[in-house]
Design an enzyme around this catalytic site. Sequence first.
Site, mmCIF file in Angstrom:
data_model
loop_
_atom_site.group_PDB
_atom_site.id
_atom_site.type_symbol
_atom_site.label_atom_id
_atom_site.label_comp_id
_atom_site.label_asym_id
_atom_site.label_seq_id
_atom_site.Cartn_x
_atom_site.Cartn_y
_atom_site.Cartn_z
ATOM 1 N N HIS A 13 -8.407 -2.437 2.308
ATOM 2 C CA HIS A 13 -8.908 -2.508 3.683
ATOM 3 C C HIS A 13 -10.217 -3.284 3.828
ATOM 4 O O HIS A 13 -10.837 -3.261 4.876
ATOM 5 C CB HIS A 13 -9.085 -1.086 4.256
ATOM 6 C CG HIS A 13 -7.780 -0.426 4.627
ATOM 7 N ND1 HIS A 13 -6.647 -0.564 3.860
ATOM 8 C CD2 HIS A 13 -7.424 0.350 5.665
ATOM 9 C CE1 HIS A 13 -5.663 0.112 4.428
ATOM 10 N NE2 HIS A 13 -6.099 0.678 5.529
ATOM 11 N N GLY A 35 0.839 -1.210 0.000
ATOM 12 C CA GLY A 35 0.000 0.000 0.000
ATOM 13 C C GLY A 35 0.866 1.250 0.000
ATOM 14 O O GLY A 35 1.100 1.873 1.033
HETATM 15 N N1 SAH Z 1 0.460 3.707 3.039
HETATM 16 C C1 SAH Z 1 -0.181 4.825 2.375
HETATM 17 C C2 SAH Z 1 -1.660 4.628 2.145
HETATM 18 C C3 SAH Z 1 -2.016 3.406 1.377
HETATM 19 S S1 SAH Z 1 -3.682 3.476 0.783
HETATM 20 C C4 SAH Z 1 0.020 6.110 3.177
HETATM 21 O O1 SAH Z 1 0.526 6.045 4.298
HETATM 22 O O2 SAH Z 1 -0.332 7.183 2.737
HETATM 23 C C5 SAH Z 1 -3.903 1.841 0.199
HETATM 24 C C6 SAH Z 1 -3.186 1.549 -1.108
HETATM 25 O O3 SAH Z 1 -3.294 0.154 -1.315
HETATM 26 C C7 SAH Z 1 -3.778 2.226 -2.357
HETATM 27 O O4 SAH Z 1 -2.817 3.022 -2.986
HETATM 28 C C8 SAH Z 1 -4.214 1.058 -3.247
HETATM 29 O O5 SAH Z 1 -3.940 1.245 -4.629
HETATM 30 C C9 SAH Z 1 -3.398 -0.098 -2.710
HETATM 31 N N2 SAH Z 1 -4.031 -1.402 -2.892
HETATM 32 C C10 SAH Z 1 -5.286 -1.770 -2.510
HETATM 33 N N3 SAH Z 1 -5.531 -3.052 -2.827
HETATM 34 C C11 SAH Z 1 -4.399 -3.519 -3.434
HETATM 35 C C12 SAH Z 1 -4.033 -4.771 -4.000
HETATM 36 N N4 SAH Z 1 -4.870 -5.806 -4.004
HETATM 37 N N5 SAH Z 1 -2.802 -4.890 -4.566
HETATM 38 C C13 SAH Z 1 -1.948 -3.846 -4.588
HETATM 39 N N6 SAH Z 1 -2.236 -2.638 -4.041
HETATM 40 C C14 SAH Z 1 -3.446 -2.472 -3.487
HETATM 41 MG MG MG Z 2 -3.609 3.329 6.479
#
Ligand code: SAH
Ligand code: MG
Length: 213
Positions: free
Chosen positions: A145, A47
């Site tokens: 999530h 993520g």
């Molecule tokens: N860690 C970041 C927030 C992550 S938001 C921060 O601190 O700002 C969650 C991210 O997970 C998103 O960018 C989304 O594209 C990614 N994501 C969600 N499901 C996913 C999957 N199945 N495979 C890869 N990436 C995924």
């Molecule tokens: Mg988070």
Amino acid sequence: MKRIDAASKAVALATKGFMPEAEGDALYGAACLACDELPGLPMVEVGTYCGRSTVWLGAAAKSKKTVLFTVDHHSGSEENQQGWEWFDESLVDSQTNRLNTLPTFIQTMNQAQLGDVVVPIVAESQLASYQFASEIAFCFIDGGHGKVPTQIDYAGWAPKVAKSGYLAIHDVFIDSRDGGQAPHDFIYRPALDSGKFIEVLSAGSLRVLKRNN
Ligand code: SAH
Ligand code: MG
């Protein structure tokens, strides 16, 4: 606990995303500790989004002379799409009309001068976890999530955490009034209930577990 340098911290705080300052600082300290204890092993973040939390983790990797792999398909989670709570129109690619956080992420890494230690994996988390062959010193899960993505991330990544390594989970809410329950129900609880992990740090919705067998 070890603290991130001021220049990197400023980049993190200026980057779009969902990592509060105090939790980012806790993440940095825990990641540094993991790298001290397990020298030579990489870290993994699931993520990436625009690279906000990646700055804290990448700066830890740099100071401990290891690398951080950060996994994201960069098309956003369900809640990042149009019509949902966490939609940001400025991240929509005008050619495809779809969310694309990769350009912003690359910009963030350039600003933080972390391009040499942060390795982006632009892929589905499940695919990346299947192919990931190394043991991991510190694995931070903050991807999809919902129920299914959290189950997939737990199944795919938790077994890759080295013995005495760490599993960090974001957005763990005990009380459903504070937020969605999936990271709690399908990552945090199963990890503790497996008997393989014990909790070593809690800051906001961040939990850090240590693998003990
Ligand atoms: N860690 C970041 C927030 C992550 S938001 C921060 O601190 O700002 C969650 C991210 O997970 C998103 O960018 C989304 O594209 C990614 N994501 C969600 N499901 C996913 C999957 N199945 N495979 C890869 N990436 C995924
Ligand atoms: Mg988070």
